[in-house]
Design a protein around this motif. Structure first.
Motif, PDB file in Angstrom:
ATOM      1  N   GLN A 237      -6.200 -23.124  84.041  1.00  0.00           N
ATOM      2  CA  GLN A 237      -6.213 -22.019  84.997  1.00  0.00           C
ATOM      3  C   GLN A 237      -5.118 -21.021  84.636  1.00  0.00           C
ATOM      4  OE1 GLN A 237      -5.722 -23.226  89.069  1.00  0.00           O
ATOM      5  NE2 GLN A 237      -6.035 -21.197  89.894  1.00  0.00           N
ATOM      6  N   SER A 238      -5.468 -19.744  84.638  1.00  0.00           N
ATOM      7  CA  SER A 238      -4.497 -18.722  84.265  1.00  0.00           C
ATOM      8  C   SER A 238      -3.464 -18.526  85.361  1.00  0.00           C
ATOM      9  CB  SER A 238      -5.209 -17.394  83.995  1.00  0.00           C
ATOM     10  OG  SER A 238      -4.259 -16.388  83.671  1.00  0.00           O
ATOM     11  N   PHE A 239      -2.192 -18.561  84.969  1.00  0.00           N
ATOM     12  CA  PHE A 239      -1.093 -18.270  85.883  1.00  0.00           C
ATOM     13  C   PHE A 239      -0.578 -16.849  85.680  1.00  0.00           C
ATOM     14  CE2 PHE A 239       0.931 -22.120  88.033  1.00  0.00           C
ATOM     15  CZ  PHE A 239      -0.277 -22.795  88.116  1.00  0.00           C
ATOM     16  N   GLY A 240      -1.163 -16.120  84.719  1.00  0.00           N
ATOM     17  CA  GLY A 240      -0.774 -14.743  84.497  1.00  0.00           C
ATOM     18  C   GLY A 240      -0.417 -14.477  83.045  1.00  0.00           C
ATOM     19  N   THR A 241      -0.278 -13.201  82.717  1.00  0.00           N
ATOM     20  CA  THR A 241       0.092 -12.784  81.368  1.00  0.00           C
ATOM     21  C   THR A 241       1.449 -12.086  81.388  1.00  0.00           C
ATOM     22  OG1 THR A 241      -1.019 -10.647  81.604  1.00  0.00           O
ATOM     23  CG2 THR A 241      -2.334 -12.475  80.723  1.00  0.00           C
ATOM     24  N   PHE A 242       2.057 -11.991  80.210  1.00  0.00           N
ATOM     25  CA  PHE A 242       3.333 -11.278  80.085  1.00  0.00           C
ATOM     26  C   PHE A 242       3.422 -10.698  78.686  1.00  0.00           C
ATOM     27  CE2 PHE A 242       4.105 -15.566  78.635  1.00  0.00           C
ATOM     28  CZ  PHE A 242       4.937 -15.427  77.534  1.00  0.00           C
ATOM     29  N   GLN A 243       4.359  -9.784  78.503  1.00  0.00           N
ATOM     30  CA  GLN A 243       4.558  -9.119  77.225  1.00  0.00           C
ATOM     31  C   GLN A 243       5.794  -9.674  76.524  1.00  0.00           C
ATOM     32  OE1 GLN A 243       2.510  -6.734  75.856  1.00  0.00           O
ATOM     33  NE2 GLN A 243       1.151  -7.123  77.612  1.00  0.00           N
TER      34      GLN A 243
ATOM     35  N   ASP B 205       7.681 -16.840  91.672  1.00  0.00           N
ATOM     36  CA  ASP B 205       8.710 -17.297  92.601  1.00  0.00           C
ATOM     37  C   ASP B 205       8.308 -16.900  94.016  1.00  0.00           C
ATOM     38  OD1 ASP B 205      11.022 -17.968  93.967  1.00  0.00           O
ATOM     39  OD2 ASP B 205      12.372 -17.047  92.511  1.00  0.00           O
ATOM     40  N   ASN B 206       8.369 -17.855  94.954  1.00  0.00           N
ATOM     41  CA  ASN B 206       8.102 -17.514  96.350  1.00  0.00           C
ATOM     42  C   ASN B 206       9.118 -16.521  96.889  1.00  0.00           C
ATOM     43  OD1 ASN B 206       6.906 -20.798  96.824  1.00  0.00           O
ATOM     44  ND2 ASN B 206       5.684 -18.967  97.160  1.00  0.00           N
TER      45      ASN B 206
ATOM     46  N   ASP C 133       9.289 -23.745  98.921  1.00  0.00           N
ATOM     47  CA  ASP C 133       9.357 -22.600  98.019  1.00  0.00           C
ATOM     48  C   ASP C 133       9.306 -23.092  96.570  1.00  0.00           C
ATOM     49  OD1 ASP C 133       9.444 -20.755  99.994  1.00  0.00           O
ATOM     50  OD2 ASP C 133      11.576 -20.294  99.825  1.00  0.00           O
ATOM     51  N   ARG C 134       8.580 -22.351  95.716  1.00  0.00           N
ATOM     52  CA  ARG C 134       8.369 -22.783  94.330  1.00  0.00           C
ATOM     53  C   ARG C 134       8.809 -21.691  93.353  1.00  0.00           C
ATOM     54  NH1 ARG C 134       2.147 -24.211  94.027  1.00  0.00           N
ATOM     55  NH2 ARG C 134       2.005 -22.143  94.974  1.00  0.00           N
ATOM     56  N   ASP C 135       9.251 -22.120  92.192  1.00  0.00           N
ATOM     57  CA  ASP C 135       9.632 -21.219  91.118  1.00  0.00           C
ATOM     58  C   ASP C 135       9.184 -21.839  89.799  1.00  0.00           C
ATOM     59  OD1 ASP C 135      11.467 -20.357  88.848  1.00  0.00           O
ATOM     60  OD2 ASP C 135      12.083 -18.932  90.376  1.00  0.00           O
ATOM     61  N   PHE C 136       8.359 -21.107  89.037  1.00  0.00           N
ATOM     62  CA  PHE C 136       7.846 -21.593  87.752  1.00  0.00           C
ATOM     63  C   PHE C 136       8.100 -20.524  86.713  1.00  0.00           C
ATOM     64  CE2 PHE C 136       3.898 -22.164  84.996  1.00  0.00           C
ATOM     65  CZ  PHE C 136       4.446 -23.194  84.254  1.00  0.00           C
ATOM     66  N   ARG C 137       8.798 -20.905  85.622  1.00  0.00           N
ATOM     67  CA  ARG C 137       9.166 -19.935  84.591  1.00  0.00           C
ATOM     68  C   ARG C 137       8.782 -20.465  83.217  1.00  0.00           C
ATOM     69  NH1 ARG C 137      15.218 -18.911  84.519  1.00  0.00           N
ATOM     70  NH2 ARG C 137      15.245 -20.800  83.232  1.00  0.00           N
ATOM     71  N   VAL C 138       8.182 -19.597  82.413  1.00  0.00           N
ATOM     72  CA  VAL C 138       7.874 -19.891  81.016  1.00  0.00           C
ATOM     73  C   VAL C 138       8.493 -18.784  80.171  1.00  0.00           C
ATOM     74  CG1 VAL C 138       6.072 -20.170  79.290  1.00  0.00           C
ATOM     75  CG2 VAL C 138       5.745 -21.111  81.582  1.00  0.00           C
ATOM     76  N   GLU C 139       9.270 -19.156  79.141  1.00  0.00           N
ATOM     77  CA  GLU C 139       9.943 -18.189  78.270  1.00  0.00           C
ATOM     78  C   GLU C 139       9.547 -18.423  76.814  1.00  0.00           C
ATOM     79  OE1 GLU C 139      14.294 -17.508  79.433  1.00  0.00           O
ATOM     80  OE2 GLU C 139      13.884 -19.523  80.206  1.00  0.00           O
TER      81      GLU C 139
ATOM     82  N   GLN D  62      14.120 -10.975  92.074  1.00  0.00           N
ATOM     83  CA  GLN D  62      14.762 -10.541  90.848  1.00  0.00           C
ATOM     84  C   GLN D  62      13.801  -9.677  90.038  1.00  0.00           C
ATOM     85  OE1 GLN D  62      18.011 -11.176  90.124  1.00  0.00           O
ATOM     86  NE2 GLN D  62      18.078 -12.147  92.150  1.00  0.00           N
ATOM     87  N   PRO D  63      14.339  -8.725  89.248  1.00  0.00           N
ATOM     88  CA  PRO D  63      13.464  -7.878  88.431  1.00  0.00           C
ATOM     89  C   PRO D  63      12.552  -8.717  87.540  1.00  0.00           C
ATOM     90  CG  PRO D  63      15.712  -7.032  88.403  1.00  0.00           C
ATOM     91  CD  PRO D  63      15.765  -8.362  89.093  1.00  0.00           C
ATOM     92  N   GLY D  64      11.285  -8.404  87.555  1.00  0.00           N
ATOM     93  CA  GLY D  64      10.324  -9.123  86.727  1.00  0.00           C
ATOM     94  C   GLY D  64       9.678 -10.315  87.400  1.00  0.00           C
ATOM     95  N   ASP D  65      10.284 -10.820  88.494  1.00  0.00           N
ATOM     96  CA  ASP D  65       9.675 -11.941  89.211  1.00  0.00           C
ATOM     97  C   ASP D  65       8.370 -11.509  89.863  1.00  0.00           C
ATOM     98  OD1 ASP D  65      11.888 -13.354  88.516  1.00  0.00           O
ATOM     99  OD2 ASP D  65      12.636 -13.678  90.554  1.00  0.00           O
ATOM    100  N   ARG D  66       7.430 -12.432  89.935  1.00  0.00           N
ATOM    101  CA  ARG D  66       6.166 -12.193  90.628  1.00  0.00           C
ATOM    102  C   ARG D  66       6.002 -13.225  91.733  1.00  0.00           C
ATOM    103  NH1 ARG D  66       2.129 -11.828  85.352  1.00  0.00           N
ATOM    104  NH2 ARG D  66       3.591 -10.702  83.988  1.00  0.00           N
ATOM    105  N   PRO D  67       5.302 -12.894  92.805  1.00  0.00           N
ATOM    106  CA  PRO D  67       5.063 -13.892  93.851  1.00  0.00           C
ATOM    107  C   PRO D  67       4.280 -15.085  93.302  1.00  0.00           C
ATOM    108  CG  PRO D  67       4.536 -11.673  94.622  1.00  0.00           C
ATOM    109  CD  PRO D  67       4.763 -11.571  93.142  1.00  0.00           C
ATOM    110  N   PHE D  68       4.544 -16.253  93.846  1.00  0.00           N
ATOM    111  CA  PHE D  68       3.831 -17.471  93.463  1.00  0.00           C
ATOM    112  C   PHE D  68       2.663 -17.632  94.437  1.00  0.00           C
ATOM    113  CE2 PHE D  68       4.912 -21.688  91.257  1.00  0.00           C
ATOM    114  CZ  PHE D  68       3.583 -22.086  91.239  1.00  0.00           C
ATOM    115  N   PRO D  69       1.440 -17.298  94.025  1.00  0.00           N
ATOM    116  CA  PRO D  69       0.310 -17.358  94.964  1.00  0.00           C
ATOM    117  C   PRO D  69       0.080 -18.776  95.486  1.00  0.00           C
ATOM    118  CG  PRO D  69      -0.272 -16.137  92.972  1.00  0.00           C
ATOM    119  CD  PRO D  69       1.039 -16.817  92.700  1.00  0.00           C
TER     120      PRO D  69
END
Length: 272
Positions: free
Chosen positions: A203-209, A224-225, A181-187, A229-236
């Motif tokens: 390679q794009s990992f996604g966008t955020f506001q 996150d696999n 299981d993987r979890d990657f966070r950028v703040e 949690q609110p705001g988390d997205r699946p890790f493809p």
């Protein structure tokens, strides 16, 4: 026909055109994983059969059977990831009755068992013949890691990215568990309001506001696999681990990873 791949020949055969229909599968939290499916011939073929995949944390088995095949036909069993990369698992040929049986086990129980040293979860199992015909099926995710295919645990901790001309600051963190299981966070914080994009090795990992919360402007992207949690997205599964790869935070743009560069980092270390 595939050339140059390492494969073993076993006294078995499989239809050139087969489709696997997965059955129910255990949840990702389960200690066991099981998929049962039926092979169905397409076009003018009249073959059929079944596949069963089962594993726990201590043993794994995948068996494939087929009947009504062309005697002597040569085929390949291929594992395909979400990026379209193929790994040839084995090659095999028809017996004189047009039947097939392949069995993968880890640990092996007999000399007839093929090595189960691959993880089929969240990938496609593809059957190819010498003429290039392809039929495939997706194997769902879930269950524990296949024995022998567990991951090395990683936790980079928070790493601050280099300011490339933008206001504010940014940090990143990557964690990988032994069950893969993987979890990657950028703040980011104290940046301008707007849309930002996270790019890893181009390679794009996604966008955020980034938005004003009344105290400061902040925003984050978390993959996150176990996105519970609110705001988390699946890790493809198609996205790589960011270990050893460049990380960038860019302004959101029409084309992936082409916006203004605000923050960057050469890479998380290969062995944190």
């Amino acid at each position: 026909m595939r050339r140059g791949a390492a494969w073993s020949l076993v006294p078995a055969a499989m239809a050139a055109a087969l489709t696997l229909t997965p059955g129910p599968v255990a949840s990702a939290e389960s200690e066991h994983f099981q998929v049962r499916g039926e092979f169905e011939a397409e076009g003018e073929h009249h073959a059929g059969g079944r596949v069963v995949t089962m594993f726990s944390r201590v043993e794994a088995e995948m068996s494939l059977r087929a009947r009504g095949l062309e005697p002597g036909e040569h085929l390949f069993l291929v594992l395909r990831d979400a990026d379209g990369h193929d790994t040839v698992i084995t090659g095999f040929a028809a017996d004189d009755r047009g039947r097939a049986r392949l069995r993968f086990r880890n640990p092996a129980r007999s000399g007839h068992d093929l090595t189960f040293d691959f993880d089929p979860r969240d990938k496609r199992i593809v059957v190819e013949d010498d003429a290039g015909d392809v039929m495939s099926t997706g194997v769902p995710s879930g269950g524990p890691p296949v024995p022998g295919n567990a991951c090395a645990a990683v936790n980079t901790g928070d790493v601050f990215l280099v300011d490339d001309g933008g206001a504010g600051k940014a940090k990143a963190r990557f964690r990988r568990e032994e069950d893969c299981d993987r979890d990657f966070r950028v703040e980011v914080e104290d940046v301008a309001v707007g849309t930002y994009e996270v790019c890893v090795a181009g390679q794009s990992f996604g966008t955020f506001q980034a938005a004003n919360n009344g105290v400061q402007v902040e925003g984050e992207l978390e993959l996150d696999n176990d996105a519970d949690q609110p705001g988390d997205r699946p890790f493809p599964a198609s996205l790589p681990d960011p270990i050893g790869l460049s990380i960038e935070v860019r302004q959101g743009a029409g084309s992936p990873c082409t916006g203004t560069l605000f923050f960057s980092f050469t890479s998380f270390p290969d062995t944190p």
